[in-house]
Write an enzyme that holds these catalytic residues in place. Sequence first.
Site, short mmCIF file in Angstrom:
data_model
loop_
_atom_site.label_atom_id
_atom_site.label_comp_id
_atom_site.label_asym_id
_atom_site.label_seq_id
_atom_site.Cartn_x
_atom_site.Cartn_y
_atom_site.Cartn_z
N SER A 116 -10.57 -22.78 -7.64
CA SER A 116 -11.34 -21.95 -6.72
C SER A 116 -12.52 -21.31 -7.47
O SER A 116 -13.34 -22.01 -8.04
CB SER A 116 -10.42 -20.91 -6.07
OG SER A 116 -11.07 -20.29 -4.98
N GLU A 212 -13.49 -29.54 -3.06
CA GLU A 212 -12.70 -28.86 -2.05
C GLU A 212 -13.33 -27.51 -1.80
O GLU A 212 -14.23 -27.09 -2.53
CB GLU A 212 -11.24 -28.74 -2.49
CG GLU A 212 -11.02 -27.91 -3.74
CD GLU A 212 -10.75 -26.44 -3.46
OE1 GLU A 212 -10.12 -26.10 -2.44
OE2 GLU A 212 -11.18 -25.60 -4.28
N HIS A 277 -6.96 -25.50 -2.19
CA HIS A 277 -6.36 -24.40 -1.45
C HIS A 277 -5.37 -24.94 -0.41
O HIS A 277 -5.59 -24.85 0.79
CB HIS A 277 -7.43 -23.58 -0.76
CG HIS A 277 -8.37 -22.89 -1.68
ND1 HIS A 277 -9.45 -23.52 -2.29
CD2 HIS A 277 -8.41 -21.59 -2.11
CE1 HIS A 277 -10.11 -22.66 -3.03
NE2 HIS A 277 -9.51 -21.49 -2.94
#
Length: 307
Positions: A116, A212, A277
Amino acid sequence: MKELTRPERLAPGDRVAVVAPSGPVPEERLQAGLDVLRGWDLDPVVAPHVLDRHGEFGYLAGRDADRAADLQNAWCDPSVAAVLCARGGYGAQRVIDLLDWDAMRAAGPKIFVGFSDITVLHEAFATRLGLATLHGPMAAGVDFIKNARAQEHLRDTLFAPETVRTIASGGRALVPGRARGVTLGGCLSLLAAELGTPHARASAAGGLLCLEDVGEETYRLDRYLTQLLRADWLEGVHGVLLGSWEGCPDYAEVRPLLADRLGALGVPVVEEFGFGHCAGALTIPFGVPAELDADTGTLTLEEPALR
């Protein structure tokens, strides 16, 4: 794109440091994650400021200088075999230029894990230290502490990396084909934000790019991909792996955008590869040569992620 230096694998009894370079960490989730690590016969130590919260900006885990010091001290501690991030959120960009990269380079290679917002640090470890890293679950992440698949894949990668040389995602081809390259990537919005910054990677040429994101509207995903395309950052990429789009619009809306922006690259693209995620997120090594088979949804590492 050249492969990067691979750190040594973990062994039972190893000390691992948990740091929070980005957002604030819920204490109960941190304790649950530490229990998992202890169950692996590791010795987790928590950096001094992991549970801090910035006095003015509540989205940060303490002051920039403190978050940077925690990361640098953990990395430079010779008793620590791995540095694990507690969570993402936002804030890594604010600390990256506060780190003494010469001192961290001198400390030698060790394992670094996160995803992330931690994408910024994956890129920095690659470009400034020449070090392979692990895009994987974080110690206080809800998808880690409550999901056996995520735990098992990370544990196998850390302790027995030769057993996970082939990562079978269950994903399918958005664009069919096979390709070889060195893995890299992470959160799409963070990769776009890196453009033009000091020490940023010039391009993804020669790479297998993992993408992502979370909580982004389709037009924002379009913006990030278009920005990377306009900057020629995707020129020469060998293949693309698409992970989760949690909190984004329905995938039926996102999928055509991904096909539109990435299909013209003329390289294999695999979708729904199961990293990022999402529940049961797979650990993907970055900086390792591998072969992508989009048709079978597999990534086969040419050598184990860790030595």
